[in-house]
Design a protein around this motif. Structure first.
Motif, mmCIF file in Angstrom:
data_model
loop_
_atom_site.group_PDB
_atom_site.id
_atom_site.type_symbol
_atom_site.label_atom_id
_atom_site.label_comp_id
_atom_site.label_asym_id
_atom_site.label_seq_id
_atom_site.Cartn_x
_atom_site.Cartn_y
_atom_site.Cartn_z
ATOM 1 N N VAL A 197 156.494 38.805 37.116
ATOM 2 C CA VAL A 197 157.690 38.297 37.174
ATOM 3 C C VAL A 197 157.856 37.111 36.017
ATOM 4 O O VAL A 197 157.012 35.953 36.908
ATOM 5 C CB VAL A 197 158.457 37.915 38.339
ATOM 6 C CG1 VAL A 197 159.803 37.352 38.027
ATOM 7 C CG2 VAL A 197 158.416 39.194 39.270
ATOM 8 N N PRO A 198 157.804 37.146 34.732
ATOM 9 C CA PRO A 198 157.489 35.935 33.863
ATOM 10 C C PRO A 198 157.872 34.320 34.688
ATOM 11 O O PRO A 198 159.307 34.664 35.065
ATOM 12 C CB PRO A 198 158.128 36.302 32.565
ATOM 13 C CG PRO A 198 158.071 37.697 32.796
ATOM 14 C CD PRO A 198 158.533 38.038 34.178
ATOM 15 N N HIS A 199 157.242 33.503 34.289
ATOM 16 C CA HIS A 199 157.741 32.044 34.784
ATOM 17 C C HIS A 199 158.188 31.945 35.986
ATOM 18 O O HIS A 199 158.859 31.184 36.369
ATOM 19 C CB HIS A 199 158.726 31.591 33.704
ATOM 20 C CG HIS A 199 158.384 31.919 32.279
ATOM 21 N ND1 HIS A 199 157.285 31.191 31.727
ATOM 22 C CD2 HIS A 199 158.768 32.742 31.206
ATOM 23 C CE1 HIS A 199 157.204 31.543 30.535
ATOM 24 N NE2 HIS A 199 158.068 32.392 30.043
ATOM 25 N N ARG A 232 152.858 33.632 31.908
ATOM 26 C CA ARG A 232 153.489 32.781 30.816
ATOM 27 C C ARG A 232 154.244 33.190 29.453
ATOM 28 O O ARG A 232 154.556 32.757 28.529
ATOM 29 C CB ARG A 232 152.649 31.641 30.559
ATOM 30 C CG ARG A 232 152.427 30.841 31.792
ATOM 31 C CD ARG A 232 151.176 30.029 31.678
ATOM 32 N NE ARG A 232 150.921 29.369 32.973
ATOM 33 C CZ ARG A 232 150.322 29.711 34.048
ATOM 34 N NH1 ARG A 232 150.046 30.970 34.404
ATOM 35 N NH2 ARG A 232 150.298 29.049 35.155
ATOM 36 N N THR A 233 154.149 34.543 29.708
ATOM 37 C CA THR A 233 155.009 35.409 28.728
ATOM 38 C C THR A 233 156.405 36.100 28.777
ATOM 39 O O THR A 233 156.411 36.795 29.800
ATOM 40 C CB THR A 233 154.060 36.688 28.225
ATOM 41 O OG1 THR A 233 152.712 36.137 27.954
ATOM 42 C CG2 THR A 233 154.629 37.316 26.946
ATOM 43 N N SER A 234 157.327 35.500 28.150
ATOM 44 C CA SER A 234 158.749 36.004 28.678
ATOM 45 C C SER A 234 158.848 37.585 28.417
ATOM 46 O O SER A 234 158.355 37.948 27.635
ATOM 47 C CB SER A 234 159.591 35.102 27.864
ATOM 48 O OG SER A 234 159.551 33.763 27.990
ATOM 49 N N ALA A 235 159.926 37.930 29.222
ATOM 50 C CA ALA A 235 160.405 39.322 29.222
ATOM 51 C C ALA A 235 160.734 39.804 27.613
ATOM 52 O O ALA A 235 161.443 39.115 27.167
ATOM 53 C CB ALA A 235 161.238 39.719 30.021
ATOM 54 N N GLY A 236 159.881 40.716 27.216
ATOM 55 C CA GLY A 236 160.386 41.140 25.785
ATOM 56 C C GLY A 236 159.451 40.630 24.570
ATOM 57 O O GLY A 236 159.712 40.766 23.509
ATOM 58 N N GLN A 237 158.592 39.550 25.185
ATOM 59 C CA GLN A 237 157.907 38.747 24.092
ATOM 60 C C GLN A 237 156.579 39.436 23.932
ATOM 61 O O GLN A 237 155.958 40.012 24.785
ATOM 62 C CB GLN A 237 157.905 37.617 24.637
ATOM 63 C CG GLN A 237 157.084 36.424 23.461
ATOM 64 C CD GLN A 237 156.858 35.122 24.171
ATOM 65 O OE1 GLN A 237 156.388 34.712 25.411
ATOM 66 N NE2 GLN A 237 157.502 34.002 23.345
#
Length: 211
Positions: A12-14, A54-59
């Motif tokens: 679950v990012p961030h 630390r990688t946003s969803a879709g990134q």
């Protein structure tokens, strides 16, 4: 050119309250000495978790550290992230084509209920609980040669239009105020010997691993 580690993580990012955990993983550490492999494996796991959180969803982003690069793709559709750690010479576009393929096949062959159950088990116990997924072992052998990815590269031409963010060090993806040394010290997943190994290697500026 070398692929060192492939991991699929529930993330679950961030969200610091929900740590990323691997649900499938493999590594090829044959290029390291036998006595280093345990510490190196722990740092592979630590590095993969840290960058996926630390990688946003879709990134998609690649994080260089010394002679190694962690490539991460976090899918927005199902809270899964793929992380492949390679040496710095391995072609970036090949890695992301492979990450797409791995995540697509994993979600086709392994039900969400199964990998989510493993993720809950890992978070509850603090120990890695993995899905039995031998395909990753096949991938890490086959794709040591990037030319093997030619076919999937042709199928996935849309990646050419995808933005991939490149970071020169892991420090650049940490949250404001975070320090890598502090994360290492506080990590319950790293043994004391691995923490000592990291600090010694850092002082020598010659760490043989991604850190």
């Amino acid at each position: 050119m070398k692929v060192l580690s492939i991991q699929i993580l529930s993330v679950v990012p961030h969200n610091p309250d929900v740590p990323a955990v691997a649900v499938a993983a493999t590594a090829d550490l044959s290029s390291f000495s036998f006595y280093q492999r345990s510490s190196i494996q722990e740092f592979m796991n630590f590095f993969s978790r840290t960058v996926s959180e630390r990688t946003s969803a879709g990134q998609r982003q690649s994080i260089q550290e010394n002679n190694y690069t962690a490539h991460v793709y976090s899918r927005a559709s199902d809270n899964l992230a793929g992380v492949i750690v390679t040496d710095e010479e391995y072609p970036v576009r090949v890695v992301y084509s492979l990450l797409n393929k791995i995540l697509e096949e994993f979600t086709t062959k392994v039900s969400k209920d199964v990998w989510e159950a493993k993720a809950r088990e890992s978070r509850a116990s603090g120990k890695q609980a993995l899905v039995d997924y031998p395909a990753l072992n096949e991938y890490i052998v086959k794709y040591q040669d990037p030319k093997q990815a030619d076919t999937i590269m042709k199928v996935q031409q849309e990646l050419d239009e995808t933005k991939i963010i490149l970071h020169k060090t892991i420090e650049s993806v940490l949250e404001r105020g975070e320090k890598l040394d502090s994360l290492v010290d506080k990590s319950a997943a790293l043994s004391q010997s691995s923490k000592t190994f990291y600090k010694t290697a850092k002082k020598q500026n010659s760490c043989c691993i991604v850190m």
